[in-house]
Design a protein around this motif. Structure first.
Motif, PDB file in Angstrom:
ATOM      1  N   ARG A 297       0.837  -1.267  -0.054  1.00 47.94           N
ATOM      2  CA  ARG A 297       0.192   0.041   0.158  1.00 47.94           C
ATOM      3  C   ARG A 297       0.793   1.216  -0.013  1.00 47.94           C
ATOM      4  O   ARG A 297       1.887   1.140   0.467  1.00 47.94           O
ATOM      5  N   LYS A 298       0.156   2.265  -0.530  1.00 46.60           N
ATOM      6  CA  LYS A 298       0.998   3.443  -0.412  1.00 46.60           C
ATOM      7  C   LYS A 298       1.087   4.093   0.951  1.00 46.60           C
ATOM      8  O   LYS A 298       0.313   3.836   1.842  1.00 46.60           O
TER       9      LYS A 298
ATOM     10  N   TYR B 146      -0.695   9.517   1.285  1.00 42.31           N
ATOM     11  CA  TYR B 146      -1.876   9.712   0.079  1.00 42.31           C
ATOM     12  C   TYR B 146      -1.986  11.351   0.393  1.00 42.31           C
ATOM     13  O   TYR B 146      -1.956  11.975   1.190  1.00 42.31           O
ATOM     14  N   LYS B 147      -2.331  11.741  -0.861  1.00 37.05           N
ATOM     15  CA  LYS B 147      -2.147  13.325  -0.992  1.00 37.05           C
ATOM     16  C   LYS B 147      -3.714  13.660  -1.582  1.00 37.05           C
ATOM     17  O   LYS B 147      -4.276  12.946  -2.451  1.00 37.05           O
ATOM     18  N   TYR B 148      -4.375  14.822  -1.282  1.00 36.77           N
ATOM     19  CA  TYR B 148      -5.531  15.418  -1.656  1.00 36.77           C
ATOM     20  C   TYR B 148      -5.362  16.843  -1.758  1.00 36.77           C
ATOM     21  O   TYR B 148      -4.982  17.411  -0.492  1.00 36.77           O
TER      22      TYR B 148
ATOM     23  N   LEU C 217     -11.389   8.031   0.814  1.00 38.56           N
ATOM     24  CA  LEU C 217     -10.273   7.120   0.314  1.00 38.56           C
ATOM     25  C   LEU C 217     -11.362   6.271  -0.557  1.00 38.56           C
ATOM     26  O   LEU C 217     -11.784   5.489  -0.178  1.00 38.56           O
TER      27      LEU C 217
ATOM     28  N   GLU D  63     -10.260   3.115  -2.193  1.00 39.60           N
ATOM     29  CA  GLU D  63      -9.300   2.077  -1.956  1.00 39.60           C
ATOM     30  C   GLU D  63      -8.625   1.343  -3.182  1.00 39.60           C
ATOM     31  O   GLU D  63      -7.640   0.880  -3.120  1.00 39.60           O
TER      32      GLU D  63
ATOM     33  N   SER E 224      -6.386   3.893  -4.594  1.00 39.77           N
ATOM     34  CA  SER E 224      -5.600   4.619  -3.509  1.00 39.77           C
ATOM     35  C   SER E 224      -5.647   5.943  -3.559  1.00 39.77           C
ATOM     36  O   SER E 224      -4.433   6.894  -3.552  1.00 39.77           O
ATOM     37  N   GLU E 225      -6.839   6.863  -3.875  1.00 41.36           N
ATOM     38  CA  GLU E 225      -7.005   8.104  -4.020  1.00 41.36           C
ATOM     39  C   GLU E 225      -8.140   8.668  -3.109  1.00 41.36           C
ATOM     40  O   GLU E 225      -8.934   8.224  -2.992  1.00 41.36           O
TER      41      GLU E 225
ATOM     42  N   LYS F 154      -2.016  15.295   3.595  1.00 43.69           N
ATOM     43  CA  LYS F 154      -1.199  14.061   3.466  1.00 43.69           C
ATOM     44  C   LYS F 154      -1.453  13.219   4.531  1.00 43.69           C
ATOM     45  O   LYS F 154      -1.487  13.537   5.799  1.00 43.69           O
ATOM     46  N   GLN F 155      -1.809  11.815   4.100  1.00 43.75           N
ATOM     47  CA  GLN F 155      -1.898  10.899   5.164  1.00 43.75           C
ATOM     48  C   GLN F 155      -0.646  10.305   5.258  1.00 43.75           C
ATOM     49  O   GLN F 155       0.076   9.548   4.252  1.00 43.75           O
TER      50      GLN F 155
END
Length: 226
Positions: A7-8, A11-13, A52, A54, A57-58, A222-223
């Motif tokens: 998994r990443k 994560y960015k949004y 998210l 899944e 992954s966004e 950022k996660q």
């Protein structure tokens, strides 16, 4: 999933405005869901619900609703069992309770304990009682704290500001987040330096001890996986 089957870790949004407040949903069926409050220097501001996906992954925006002035805090109802309505609280000029749906969010109630005056003392923060979700406490710039009963919408108590002492700190400064273990406060457990601008918000994942979400003035969420 990545090409190597992992998994990443981050994560960015990218929100369309500076993020000023955020909170992680604790519902078991909404694990990777965040509420984000905007900081726009005008009356009209926004709150976004992001989640998210899944599969790819966004993080994506689920819905957006208007909010008067920037939110000083946003918080999901502390319902770890999914037994209550899906509610979100925001503070600013007043305390507002919102009911969140799959495609839209509507205002459930506005809590104002100063209805006899045109003056509004903005709320600096609030907290939701985890043992009894019917209770919320707010703090105001007029140095008062108010306890609300959500079912009745009535003030249950009001006290003057009291003093206290700092037991521990989680430090966010410049472009990095420093995470401390209170047992060894002089030595950071980790430093997160992925931000390009000042960090102004952090939130631990309620379902995990190794995920933390950070927000910066460059409008990225950022996660981070510890």
């Amino acid at each position: 999933m990545s090409l190597h089957g992992k998994r990443k870790e981050i994560y960015k949004y990218e929100a369309p405005w500076t993020v000023y407040a955020m909170n992680w949903s604790v519902r078991p069926d909404k694990r990777f869901r965040l509420a984000l409050g905007s900081f726009v220097e005008e009356y009209n501001n926004k709150v976004q619900i992001v989640g998210l996906e899944e599969e790819n992954s966004e993080f994506v925006c689920r819905n957006t609703f208007d909010h008067p002035y920037p939110t000083t805090k946003v918080m999901w109802i502390p319902d770890s069992k999914g037994a209550y309505p899906d509610l979100l609280a925001t503070s600013g000029d007043y305390l507002r309770i919102w009911r969140v749906g799959e495609t839209e969010t509507r205002l459930e109630c506005l809590l104002n304990n100063n209805k006899n005056s045109d003056f509004c003392a903005p709320l600096t923060s609030f907290d939701w009682n985890e043992v009894d979700p019917n209770l919320l406490g707010t703090s105001s710039i007029d140095t008062t704290c108010t306890i609300w009963g959500l079912e009745t919408g009535q003030v249950l108590g009001r006290v003057n500001l009291v003093s206290g002492h700092v037991k521990t700190q989680l430090i966010a400064h410049d472009k990095e987040v420093v995470i401390l273990d209170v047992r060894v406060p002089c030595t950071p457990v980790a430093r997160l330096n992925n931000h390009r601008a000042c960090v102004n918000g952090i939130a631990w994942a309620p379902h995990s001890s190794c995920h933390i979400c950070t927000a910066g003035t460059h409008i990225f969420i950022k996660q981070n996986e510890m």
